[in-house]
Design an enzyme around this catalytic site. Structure first.
Site, PDB file in Angstrom:
ATOM      1  N   ARG A  53       0.389  -1.290   0.307  1.00 23.19           N
ATOM      2  CA  ARG A  53      -0.241  -0.087   0.126  1.00 23.19           C
ATOM      3  C   ARG A  53       0.481   1.499   0.034  1.00 23.19           C
ATOM      4  O   ARG A  53       0.692   2.381  -0.485  1.00 23.19           O
ATOM      5  CB  ARG A  53      -0.975   0.357   1.519  1.00 23.19           C
ATOM      6  N   TYR A 105      -7.378  22.106 -15.310  1.00 26.89           N
ATOM      7  CA  TYR A 105      -7.448  21.358 -15.789  1.00 26.89           C
ATOM      8  C   TYR A 105      -9.185  20.664 -15.215  1.00 26.89           C
ATOM      9  O   TYR A 105      -9.319  21.733 -13.977  1.00 26.89           O
ATOM     10  CB  TYR A 105      -7.110  19.758 -15.361  1.00 26.89           C
ATOM     11  N   ASP A 178       1.702  21.686 -12.211  1.00 21.20           N
ATOM     12  CA  ASP A 178       1.100  20.247 -13.669  1.00 21.20           C
ATOM     13  C   ASP A 178       2.048  20.499 -14.836  1.00 21.20           C
ATOM     14  O   ASP A 178       1.329  21.443 -15.825  1.00 21.20           O
ATOM     15  CB  ASP A 178      -0.389  20.662 -13.661  1.00 21.20           C
ATOM     16  N   LYS A 203      -1.122   9.935 -19.187  1.00 22.28           N
ATOM     17  CA  LYS A 203      -1.391  10.729 -20.814  1.00 22.28           C
ATOM     18  C   LYS A 203      -0.187  10.781 -21.835  1.00 22.28           C
ATOM     19  O   LYS A 203       0.008   8.925 -21.405  1.00 22.28           O
ATOM     20  CB  LYS A 203      -1.576  12.376 -20.502  1.00 22.28           C
TER      21      LYS A 203
END
Length: 383
Positions: A53, A105, A178, A203
């Site tokens: 995890r 975004y 970003d 992407k």
């Protein structure tokens, strides 16, 4: 000093990082599916692994490669681009002020307006292309974090990373960028003064529309970075081992894909700018584009594979064009080998700053002349 061959992005990516470290020396590193790891006899974890995890050996190669590309002190994978981005904001404290761009975004913008605000962050949106407005807001609000997205989706606005980082430094703020659209091939924000860079690895980094993942890279392994890592580990915001392995596979062709997409996008932008049914082409590589000067300064080797067009026939022609393309697929996402087209305002819904006559184009690696012919036919057929 002569640059070593292995320092070039093209070579580093093609090699997929340093994988020949195990006794078997595999060209492709293995996939580790174990969720847990055995303790030593004295109950310690000297292997460095505890529970998947928090971390997994399959992450090592892509994380090391991303850090190398960004010239970062460290890089970590996340379950998605949104998981990576929101971890940065979650590392802040209630009451902290954040500046974000007015063009960004949409999913992250909505998250900032909703859940982040509900959690106690003071979020303010500003036109990041106007340095005087940014500086005034910083002086007025004293933010802890300035979030940039450049080029900004889907208008492809360009923010001056170095100039804003200088402003942030003077007022004790961090800058996170970003850089999904630019990729490390074209822009490296940490070299321009940013503290953290984020990628929606879904992407361009992966590039094959078959992996959901995100990544963060940091200039320093400071206390803020440690808070981000704690959020990632405790929340389990990590990708599956298979996704991490496929991401590394996709990154091996990142250099070639980005270069091809940049070349085709530039060709399309120049051709479409002359079409009588196109009233505006939004692309950082065009001298007519508002952010061209800044893009030319901080984007090296190309201007990206994303552009948008606005049609004289308005929303009706835009929606009709998307419906009539054959090679351009009507789908949400970007950065894959296939070209995608989208009427963005319909996707974002009410409150969007996107004009209803706009089509967002993600340019793949198909033959550029074929893409142009298909798009022009659709534009004219929908008039």
């Amino acid at each position: 000093m002569t640059k070593k061959i292995n320092d070039s992005f093209q070579t580093s990516l093609a090699q997929g990082g340093d994988n020949l470290t195990t006794p078997f020396k595999p060209i492709i590193p293995g996939i580790f599916t174990s969720t847990t790891y055995q303790r030593d006899e004295d109950n310690q974890y000297r292997s460095g692994r505890v529970y998947s995890r928090a971390d997994n050996p399959t992450y090592d190669a892509p994380e090391k490669l991303i850090a190398q590309l960004e010239h970062a002190a460290d890089a970590k994978l996340f379950a998605s681009g949104m998981a990576a981005a929101t971890a940065v904001f979650q590392a802040l404290k209630p009451g902290d002020t954040v500046l974000a761009p007015d063009i960004m975004y949409w999913a992250l913008r909505n998250w900032l307006k909703g859940l982040a605000t509900d959690a106690g962050l003071n979020v303010h949106f500003v036109d990041m292309t106007q340095l005087d407005k940014v500086e005034n807001k910083v002086m007025q609000l004293q933010p802890k974090l300035i979030w940039l997205e450049t080029p900004g989706n889907p208008m492809w606005t360009v923010s001056d990373i170095r100039a804003i980082a200088d402003i942030a430094t003077q007022h004790g703020a961090r800058v996170a960028v970003d850089s999904t659209v630019a990729t490390p091939i074209l822009t490296r924000p940490l070299e321009l003064g940013a503290d953290i860079v984020m990628h929606s690895a879904t992407k361009y980094l992966n590039g094959h529309s078959d992996v959901i993942a995100g990544a963060l890279a940091t200039r320093e392994k400071d206390d803020f970075w440690q808070r981000i890592l704690a959020i990632r580990a405790q929340g389990g915001a990590v990708p599956s081992p298979m996704d991490a392995a496929q991401l590394l596979r996709g990154m091996r062709t990142l250099y070639l894909r980005v270069r091809e997409s940049c070349d085709s996008a530039m060709f399309l932008a120049e051709q479409l700018e002359q079409h009588p049914m196109v009233c505006e082409v939004l692309y950082p590589g065009l001298p007519s584009f508002t952010g061209y000067a800044v893009a030319r300064k901080q984007m090296q080797g190309g201007f990206g594979g994303m552009l948008s067009i606005r049609l004289v026939g308005g929303e009706h022609q835009a929606v009709g064009t998307a419906a009539k393309t054959r090679l351009w697929h009507r789908a949400t996402s970007l950065g894959g080998v296939e070209s995608l087209i989208e009427h963005r305002a319909s996707i974002e819904g009410s409150g969007t700053p996107v004009p209803n006559d706009l089509l967002r184009l993600s340019v793949g690696i198909e033959r550029k002349e074929d893409l142009l012919a298909d798009l022009v036919h659709a534009i004219e057929a929908s008039a």
